[in-house]
Design a protein around this motif. Structure first.
Motif, PDB file in Angstrom:
ATOM      1  N   HIS A  80       0.838  -1.206   0.000  1.00 32.84           N
ATOM      2  CA  HIS A  80       0.000   0.000   0.000  1.00 32.84           C
ATOM      3  C   HIS A  80       0.870   1.252   0.000  1.00 32.84           C
ATOM      4  O   HIS A  80       0.623   2.204  -0.759  1.00 32.84           O
ATOM      5  N   ALA A  81       1.882   1.245   0.854  1.00 26.79           N
ATOM      6  CA  ALA A  81       2.717   2.436   0.991  1.00 26.79           C
ATOM      7  C   ALA A  81       3.539   2.705  -0.263  1.00 26.79           C
ATOM      8  O   ALA A  81       3.653   3.846  -0.716  1.00 26.79           O
ATOM      9  N   ILE A  82       4.116   1.661  -0.839  1.00 28.11           N
ATOM     10  CA  ILE A  82       4.954   1.856  -2.025  1.00 28.11           C
ATOM     11  C   ILE A  82       4.115   2.285  -3.217  1.00 28.11           C
ATOM     12  O   ILE A  82       4.504   3.170  -3.991  1.00 28.11           O
ATOM     13  N   GLU A  83       2.928   1.690  -3.383  1.00 25.95           N
ATOM     14  CA  GLU A  83       2.084   2.109  -4.499  1.00 25.95           C
ATOM     15  C   GLU A  83       1.553   3.529  -4.295  1.00 25.95           C
ATOM     16  O   GLU A  83       1.359   4.273  -5.268  1.00 25.95           O
ATOM     17  N   ALA A  84       1.340   3.927  -3.041  1.00 32.38           N
ATOM     18  CA  ALA A  84       0.942   5.310  -2.770  1.00 32.38           C
ATOM     19  C   ALA A  84       2.079   6.267  -3.104  1.00 32.38           C
ATOM     20  O   ALA A  84       1.869   7.320  -3.716  1.00 32.38           O
ATOM     21  N   LEU A  85       3.295   5.900  -2.699  1.00 35.22           N
ATOM     22  CA  LEU A  85       4.455   6.764  -2.944  1.00 35.22           C
ATOM     23  C   LEU A  85       4.699   6.952  -4.439  1.00 35.22           C
ATOM     24  O   LEU A  85       5.031   8.044  -4.904  1.00 35.22           O
ATOM     25  N   ALA A  86       4.514   5.880  -5.208  1.00 33.06           N
ATOM     26  CA  ALA A  86       4.782   5.921  -6.647  1.00 33.06           C
ATOM     27  C   ALA A  86       3.635   6.502  -7.459  1.00 33.06           C
ATOM     28  O   ALA A  86       3.796   6.777  -8.648  1.00 33.06           O
ATOM     29  N   SER A  87       2.498   6.721  -6.839  1.00 27.47           N
ATOM     30  CA  SER A  87       1.311   7.160  -7.567  1.00 27.47           C
ATOM     31  C   SER A  87       1.515   8.506  -8.253  1.00 27.47           C
ATOM     32  O   SER A  87       2.068   9.444  -7.658  1.00 27.47           O
ATOM     33  N   PRO A  88       1.043   8.645  -9.478  1.00 22.75           N
ATOM     34  CA  PRO A  88       1.094   9.954 -10.159  1.00 22.75           C
ATOM     35  C   PRO A  88       0.284  11.035  -9.454  1.00 22.75           C
ATOM     36  O   PRO A  88       0.501  12.221  -9.692  1.00 22.75           O
ATOM     37  N   THR A  89      -0.647  10.627  -8.588  1.00 19.02           N
ATOM     38  CA  THR A  89      -1.473  11.604  -7.883  1.00 19.02           C
ATOM     39  C   THR A  89      -1.109  11.708  -6.403  1.00 19.02           C
ATOM     40  O   THR A  89      -1.901  12.191  -5.596  1.00 19.02           O
ATOM     41  N   ALA A  90       0.083  11.261  -6.044  1.00 14.64           N
ATOM     42  CA  ALA A  90       0.548  11.396  -4.664  1.00 14.64           C
ATOM     43  C   ALA A  90       0.667  12.868  -4.287  1.00 14.64           C
ATOM     44  O   ALA A  90       0.908  13.731  -5.133  1.00 14.64           O
TER      45      ALA A  90
END
Length: 405
Positions: free
Chosen positions: A213-223
């Motif tokens: 969850h954390a890594i995909e949040a960090l990498a998100s284009p909308t972070a």
């Protein structure tokens, strides 16, 4: 035109600490609850966790305030729609006006489905998600006035605070999603004592769910700065505590920090939600082959980072720092390789498999798998090409010698 709008909301009050479960009846009473049904699963019933929570109500004075009027433990893995519907029916039979969820992600998501169904007068949760994704936003989505407390017994999904309910549709063999800003619990009780007996293997793969969850949040284009703060602290706390929580499950401090990391990880994920290729693959494999969600995420995570580097390279320095990887005098590509290796090393240290060979996925399953990945709701913002799905699938279906230690 650059879009700068973002949304970040903390709808759930969080109570953390050893023995905080003792607060549950008073918390529900403060929410106006009168008739509470406790929802859990048979494993937690057999482990004595359900009775530990139910006993708190028995110790309160009868006839006043909040009453526990029923216990439902027939909840299946992945919050299957059939068990959600049985739980909805039970809540109505008990004339429940409030909901108490005690369990892992399947239980917590089930109760969010119950809450949604009771509020909208539904008897079949599948009718709420005919296309696989039902996304409600404010002001169309309004507060749901059903008192609701969630008590996680695993540190991974973070479902106790997320505005998302993932429900498995048995007919279509797909994981469907309800996203609603008021579907999460009013309060979450993070009591590490209730996670002490969690087996090491489940501790490990649920922990990797929080990391994903954390890594995909960090990498998100909308972070955003909000989501990055939660994501990075989740990764730091995971790296510090996962091995200890697995190897010494009675360490209350490690258990507490993993619970808090789980809560923060899903918060970042929910409000940076966009490109989630790891979850996309995990949802499809979980639906088709009944692989536990956290385990699927754990297996896919290093492969996806390695094979879609462009998504992770912009923040690889921050990710490396949070994972305690030395980032001095290294190129972004070298850092990415070391991050992938650190994740694999942690997987091995906590006893997680590198592939799905124990699930006996058929040799001819790739066409079905590719179609499932591409049609999963998680593919909406970041669709994966068939060639990439096939390449990753070949890695995880059977152990590849190049990834043996």
């Amino acid at each position: 035109m650059i879009t700068t709008y973002s949304n970040f909301a903390l709808m759930t009050t969080i109570h953390s600490g050893s023995n905080t479960r003792a607060m549950i009846p008073d918390l529900l009473n403060g929410l106006g609850a009168k008739r509470v049904v406790l929802f859990s699963d048979k494993g937690l019933k057999d482990a004595g966790i359900v009775d530990k929570v139910a006993e708190i109500f028995r110790l309160t004075q009868n006839g006043t305030g909040t009453q526990l009027v029923g216990i439902f433990t027939d909840i299946q893995q992945d919050a299957g729609s059939e068990s959600v519907n049985r739980a909805i029916q039970y809540a109505r039979e008990m004339a429940a006006d409030s909901l108490l969820a005690v369990g892992g992600g399947s239980v917590l998501d089930t109760v969010k489905g119950i809450k949604f169904a009771l509020h909208h007068g539904l008897t079949d949760i599948k009718k709420a998600i005919p296309g696989g994704l039902a996304h409600y936003t404010w002001p169309e989505a309004q507060f749901i006035p059903i008192p609701h407390i969630a008590v996680p017994t695993t540190a991974g999904t973070g479902s106790e605070v997320s505005p998302i309910a993932v429900i498995y549709n048995e007919e279509k063999k797909v994981k469907t999603n309800i996203i609603h800003p008021f579907i999460s619990a009013n309060m979450a009780v993070l009591d590490p004592d209730l996670t002490i007996g969690l087996p090491p293997f489940i501790t490990a793969f649920t922990g990797f769910d929080a990391l994903t969850h954390a890594i995909e949040a960090l990498a998100s284009p909308t972070a955003t700065g909000f989501t990055d703060a939660y994501a990075l602290q989740t990764i730091r706390m995971f790296e510090k505590n996962i091995v200890e929580a697995v190897n010494n499950g009675s360490n209350v401090k490690a258990r507490m920090e993993m619970l808090q990391a789980s809560t923060m990880g899903i918060t970042a994920f929910s409000f940076a939600l966009n490109a989630i290729p790891v979850h996309n693959l995990a949802h499809a494999y979980g639906a088709l082959y009944r692989i536990p969600h956290g385990l699927a995420n754990a297996v896919f995570l290093p492969h996806v980072i390695e094979m879609i580097p462009a998504l992770y390279l912009p923040k690889i320095d921050q990710l490396a720092q949070a994972l305690n990887v030395d980032n001095r005098d290294k190129s972004p590509q070298n850092l990415l390789e070391e991050v992938v290796q650190k994740i694999r090393d942690l997987q091995e240290e906590v006893g997680l498999p590198k592939d799905f060979s124990k699930y006996n996925i058929p040799d001819d399953s790739l066409p079905t798998t590719i179609a499932a990945v591409q049609s999963d709701p998680a593919a909406m913002n970041f669709p994966l090409p068939a060639e990439l799905i096939e390449a990753i699938g070949k890695r995880v279906d059977k152990l590849q010698t190049s990834f043996t230690s």
